[in-house]
Design a protein around this motif. Structure first.
Motif, PDB file in Angstrom:
ATOM      1  N   ASP A  86       0.843  -1.188   0.000  1.00 40.02           N
ATOM      2  CA  ASP A  86       0.000   0.000   0.000  1.00 40.02           C
ATOM      3  C   ASP A  86       0.882   1.244   0.000  1.00 40.02           C
ATOM      4  N   PRO A  87       0.659   2.158  -0.924  1.00 40.00           N
ATOM      5  CA  PRO A  87       1.548   3.327  -1.025  1.00 40.00           C
ATOM      6  C   PRO A  87       1.468   4.252   0.186  1.00 40.00           C
ATOM      7  N   ASP A  88       0.321   4.301   0.833  1.00 35.35           N
ATOM      8  CA  ASP A  88       0.173   5.219   1.961  1.00 35.35           C
ATOM      9  C   ASP A  88       0.572   4.575   3.298  1.00 35.35           C
ATOM     10  N   GLU A  89       0.280   3.300   3.465  1.00 36.43           N
ATOM     11  CA  GLU A  89       0.608   2.603   4.712  1.00 36.43           C
ATOM     12  C   GLU A  89       1.116   1.204   4.384  1.00 36.43           C
ATOM     13  N   PRO A  90       2.344   1.083   3.927  1.00 35.60           N
ATOM     14  CA  PRO A  90       2.864  -0.231   3.551  1.00 35.60           C
ATOM     15  C   PRO A  90       2.984  -1.187   4.739  1.00 35.60           C
ATOM     16  N   VAL A  91       3.228  -0.642   5.930  1.00 34.62           N
ATOM     17  CA  VAL A  91       3.349  -1.444   7.151  1.00 34.62           C
ATOM     18  C   VAL A  91       2.491  -0.813   8.238  1.00 34.62           C
ATOM     19  N   GLY A  92       1.717  -1.649   8.918  1.00 34.21           N
ATOM     20  CA  GLY A  92       0.908  -1.174  10.032  1.00 34.21           C
ATOM     21  C   GLY A  92       1.375  -1.772  11.346  1.00 34.21           C
ATOM     22  N   VAL A  93       1.018  -1.122  12.452  1.00 31.41           N
ATOM     23  CA  VAL A  93       1.377  -1.613  13.776  1.00 31.41           C
ATOM     24  C   VAL A  93       0.201  -1.398  14.723  1.00 31.41           C
TER      25      VAL A  93
END
Length: 730
Positions: A86-93
C-alpha cells in the motif's frame, strides 16, 4: 492471560448435541485417548470448532495482549495487475489483543530457526527494528515461497493469492522499503507477531489471513504443519496407511508428531536399536488430525504435572468408559481449575479439593480416574518413564491419607488427645514431634504431603544427587500410592533401614523410626503392601482398628503382671502386651521379628536409664548402632543388655529386675530362634524391628517410674532369674 473460558461460559458455547459431536465415539482405554480428549476440549475452548481449529495455536502469544507494538503487518494490495505494498501505509502496527486472535490465525512452530506454520510468525524476544523488518519481508520470501505452501497454492482455487505474495517478495526494493517504514514506526526493540493483510477487492478493506474470506491461508498452514509430522530429525517421510490407534479408522498415519509427555520422540533411537525413523508410523500410528489434537493437549497435560524428587509426576484426570457431554463439561471444569490453581498446588491437591466440592465428581465414584506417570528428563529430549498406570483413583491416595490419620489417632501415637491408651499412666508407643508434617492427623494436610512426594522423602533412603533414577524407589512408591498398586514390603523395609543408617549419628533417630512405622501401618491398612512369603505379617494391618474391642481387653494371659494394678510396671506391661498383639509382625508366630523388637526395646529402655540416672554420654544404643546389628551379633547383644539390666537393678536395690515386662518375653523368645541354622529373617528386616524396639523403649516412660522399686512384686528376684551371659542368649 488465558484464553480458556470459564466452565459456565464453555457450557453456554456448546450445547449437549454440539459437544456430543466433538467427543470420541469409543471408551477411553489408553493414555492417547486421554490426551486426545484433552486436545479436543482445549481446541474447542480456545480456537472453536471447524476443520482448521486444531492446527491453530491461539494461546502461544497471549503474553503479547495489549502490549505496545505487539502486532506488525504488511498491507498488500492485490487488486491491480501487479501486487504492491500500500503506497500510503505499507506497514501497520497495533496492540495485539483477544479480538485479533481469530483474524491473525497464528500457528506456532517450535523451532529455533525457521518460521511458523501460518503466514503469521512470532518474532524472537526483544528484536531490533531491522530484524522485525526482516521477519515481515520473509512473509513473502520465505513463507509464501515455501515448497509445501506453493504445492497447496497450485491446487487451490485461490492459490493466486499466495503466488502473488511470493511474486511481490521477489521485486527489487521491497525489503528496503519495509525496513525504512519499520524504522519510522518502532521506538526500539519489540516482541511481536508479524503477518500480512491483503486487499482483494478495489472497494474492499485490507483483511488479516483468518478474515479474508478464503481458506487458502488455512489450507497452506495445515499442509505445512502436517509436513512436520512426517519429516523431523532423522525421518524424511514417516507416513503410511494404518489404523489410527485413537479413532480406530484406517487411513494415512504419521510417525513424528510431538508428544506432550515425550513418550515417542524421533531422537530416541537408543530405545529401539536399528530402528528406521521413516517407519515410526508403524509403531505409533495416528492420523494427522489426531496428531495435532494430541499436541494441543499440552496446556492441560502440563497443568497436571508436579515436579518432585527429580522427576515430573503427571496426574491426568479422566472418566472411565465412553465420555458423555456431562462428563466432558465436568472434566473441562477440573482441567480449567488445574490450569488456574493456586501456585505451588499439586494436581492431586487440586483434584482432591474439587472432589470435595463437586457432587458430580463424588457421584462418578470409581469412574473418575487418573493416569499417573513419573517422567525424568536426562537432557534435552531424552526422557525416561519410571512408572505409569491408567487405573489410578482419587480414592487410593485419599484412602492412604485416612489410614495414616487413623494410625496417628490410635494409642500407638500421641498425635490426638482423644486416643484411648491401654493404661492411664503410660505414654503412647511412639513420639510425634510437632514440626513433622507426617505426624499431623489431618486428612487434607496428609494428602498434600503425599501429593508432593514429601511423604516418602521423609522416610525412604536418600539419593546421592538431586536427579531421579530408574531405581529410585521413592518415585515408584509415589506412583504406586497414587495408583493403588501395592509396594513390596521387603523393598519398603530396605528403604527404611537405609535411611536410618544414614541418619544415625550422635543421637538415635527415634522420630524417623516413628515416622516410618506410622507409614508402614498406614500402607498395610490401605492394602498398599505386598507381603510375600516371610513378609506376609508385615503387610497385615494393625488390629487396633477393630471396632469390637477396646485397647485394653486383649492383654496376653500367659505373661504375669509384675506389680499391682496401679504401678508404673503394670502400665508398661499392659502397654507392651497390647502393642505386641496389635502388631501382626510381632506375634508369637514370628519369633525372629518379635525377638529383634524386644531386644531393641530393652536396649532403648536401658539407654534411657543410662542417660537419665547414670548421666552417661555413651549408652547401649551407641555401643550397638543399627548398622552393627547382624544375626551373628544378636546373641552377644542380648547377653550384654540383659547383664546390664541386672547390674542396674541390683545397684538400685530392687527386688526384681527392671523392665521385667520386656525381659520376661525376651528370655522366652530368644531360645526359639536358631541363629546358626534356621535363621530366616533378612538382616534388613532384623535391623528395622530392632530400631522399632529401640524407639519404643526410649519412649516408654510412665508416671511413677521413680517409685517403681516400692511397687515391685517379690515373686521373683535376680537370684531366681537365670543369669544371661554372652554364651547364653537368654
Amino acid at each position: 492471560m488465558s484464553l480458556l473460558p470459564e466452565p459456565h461460559e464453555f457450557e453456554k458455547e456448546y450445547d449437549y448435541e454440539e459437544l456430543a459431536e466433538e467427543l470420541p465415539d469409543r471408551p477411553i482405554t489408553s493414555l492417547r485417548d486421554v490426551q486426545y480428549v484433552y486436545g479436543r476440549l482445549y481446541t474447542l475452548a480456545t480456537a472453536g470448532g471447524g476443520e482448521f481449529a486444531a492446527y491453530l495455536t491461539p494461546q502461544k502469544s497471549t503474553d503479547l495482549f495489549d502490549e505496545p507494538e505487539s502486532l506488525l503487518f504488511l498491507n498488500v494490495d492485490l487488486t491491480g495487475d501487479e501486487p504492491r505494498l500500500d503506497p500510503d501505509e505499507p506497514v501497520g502496527v497495533r496492540q495485539y489483543g483477544a479480538d485479533l486472535v481469530g483474524p491473525v490465525a497464528h500457528s506456532w512452530y517450535n523451532a529455533a530457526k525457521g518460521f511458523d506454520h501460518s503466514i503469521t510468525h512470532r518474532t524472537g524476544r526483544n528484536k531490533e527494528p531491522e530484524k522485525v523488518a526482516e521477519y515481515l519481508h520473509e512473509r513473502l520470501t520465505a513463507w509464501a515461497a515455501d515448497e509445501t505452501i506453493r504445492q497447496v497454492a497450485a491446487d487451490h482455487e485461490d492459490g493466486w493469492i499466495v503466488e502473488a505474495l511470493a511474486h511481490l517478495g521477489e521485486q527489487e526494493g521491497v525489503g528496503e522499503r519495509i525496513e525504512e517504514v519499520v524504522f519510522g514506526l518502532l521506538d526500539g526493540k519489540t516482541t511481536a507477531l508479524t503477518t500480512v493483510r491483503v486487499k482483494l477487492d478495489e472497494d474492499g478493506e485490507y483483511q488479516f489471513p483468518g478474515a479474508c474470506g478464503s481458506t487458502v491461508f488455512d489450507e497452506a498452514m495445515r499442509a505445512r504443519k502436517r509436513s512436520k509430522l512426517v519429516s523431523k530429525g532423522e525421518a524424511s517421510d514417516s507416513a503410511g496407511r494404518a489404523t489410527d490407534l485413537v479413532t480406530g479408522v484406517e487411513g494415512r498415519t504419521v510417525g513424528t508428531a510431538e508428544d506432550p509427555l515425550n513418550y515417542f520422540l524421533g531422537k530416541q533411537l537408543e530405545k529401539f536399536p536399528g530402528f528406521d525413523p521413516d517407519q515410526a508410523w508403524r509403531t505409533h500410528p495416528v492420523s494427522e488430525d489426531v496428531a495435532v489434537t494430541l499436541m494441543n493437549a499440552s496446556t492441560f497435560v502440563d497443568a497436571c504435572d508436579y515436579y518432585t524428587m527429580g522427576a515430573n509426576v503427571y496426574y491426568l484426570p479422566y472418566f472411565f468408559g465412553r465420555l458423555t457431554p456431562e462428563d466432558a463439561r465436568e472434566l473441562y471444569g477440573v482441567l480449567y481449575d488445574l490450569v488456574n490453581s493456586e501456585e505451588g498446588m499439586s494436581p492431586l491437591e487440586s483434584a482432591y479439593r474439587q472432589y470435595q466440592d463437586k457432587p458430580a465428581l463424588q457421584a462418578a465414584g470409581e469412574r473418575f480416574r487418573f493416569y499417573v506417570a513419573a517422567v525424568m528428563e536426562h537432557q534435552t529430549k531424552r526422557f525416561d518413564v519410571f512408572g505409569d498406570s491408567l487405573d489410578a483413583s482419587l480414592l487410593s491416595p485419599v484412602g492412604l491419607a485416612r489410614s495414616h490419620r487413623d494410625v496417628l489417632r490410635s494409642w500407638f501415637y500421641d498425635a490426638d488427645d482423644d486416643a484411648e491408651l491401654p493404661h492411664s499412666r503410660v505414654r503412647p508407643a511412639f513420639p510425634t514431634p510437632e514440626n513433622w508434617d507426617v505426624f499431623v492427623p489431618d486428612e487434607r494436610s496428609l494428602v498434600t504431603t503425599l501429593a508432593t512426594g514429601w511423604y516418602f522423602e521423609q522416610t525412604f533412603g536418600p539419593q546421592d544427587d538431586d536427579d531421579a533414577s530408574a531405581d529410585d524407589y521413592r518415585i515408584r512408591a509415589l506412583v504406586a500410592a497414587l495408583s493403588g498398586e501395592p509396594l513390596s514390603a521387603e523393598a519398603v523395609l530396605d528403604e527404611y533401614v537405609n535411611r536410618l543408617i544414614s541418619d544415625e549419628g550422635e543421637e538415635f533417630p527415634s522420630f524417623r523410626v516413628a515416622a516410618q512405622f506410622v507409614q508402614l501401618c498406614a500402607l498395610a491398612a490401605a492394602d498398599l503392601l505386598d507381603g510375600r512369603g516371610a513378609y506376609e505379617p508385615v503387610a497385615e494391618e494393625p488390629t487396633f482398628r477393630s471396632a469390637d474391642r477396646t485397647p485394653t481387653d486383649t492383654m496376653t494371659q500367659d505373661t504375669p503382671a509384675r506389680t499391682d494394678g496401679g504401678s508404673a510396671a503394670t502400665a508398661r506391661e499392659t502397654k507392651l502386651a497390647q502393642f505386641l498383639e496389635d502388631t501382626p509382625a510381632l506375634s508369637e508366630g514370628n519369633p525372629e521379628r518379635r525377638g529383634s523388637f524386644l531386644l531393641g526395646a530393652l536396649v532403648g529402655q536401658v539407654t534411657g536409664y543410662q542417660q537419665v540416672s547414670e548421666g552417661r554420654s555413651t549408652t547401649m544404643v551407641d555401643q550397638y548402632p543399627i548398622k552393627a546389628i547382624t544375626e551373628s551379633k544378636l546373641k552377644r547383644l542380648a547377653g550384654d543388655v540383659l547383664d546390664k539390666n541386672v547390674v542396674y537393678s541390683r545397684e538400685r536395690g530392687l527386688p526384681s529386675t527392671m523392665y521385667g515386662e520386656v525381659v520376661d518375653r525376651l528370655v522366652t523368645t530368644l531360645p526359639r530362634i536358631d541363629i546358626e541354622e534356621d535363621w530366616e529373617l533378612d538382616t534388613t528386616d532384623l535391623r528395622f524391628y530392632y530400631s522399632l524396639g529401640v524407639a519404643y523403649g526410649m519412649n516408654n516412660w510412665t508416671t511413677g517410674d521413680d517409685d517403681e522399686d516400692d511397687e515391685q512384686s517379690t515373686a521373683e528376684t535376680p537370684a531366681d532369674r537365670p543369669a544371661a551371659t554372652s554364651e547364653d542368649p537368654r
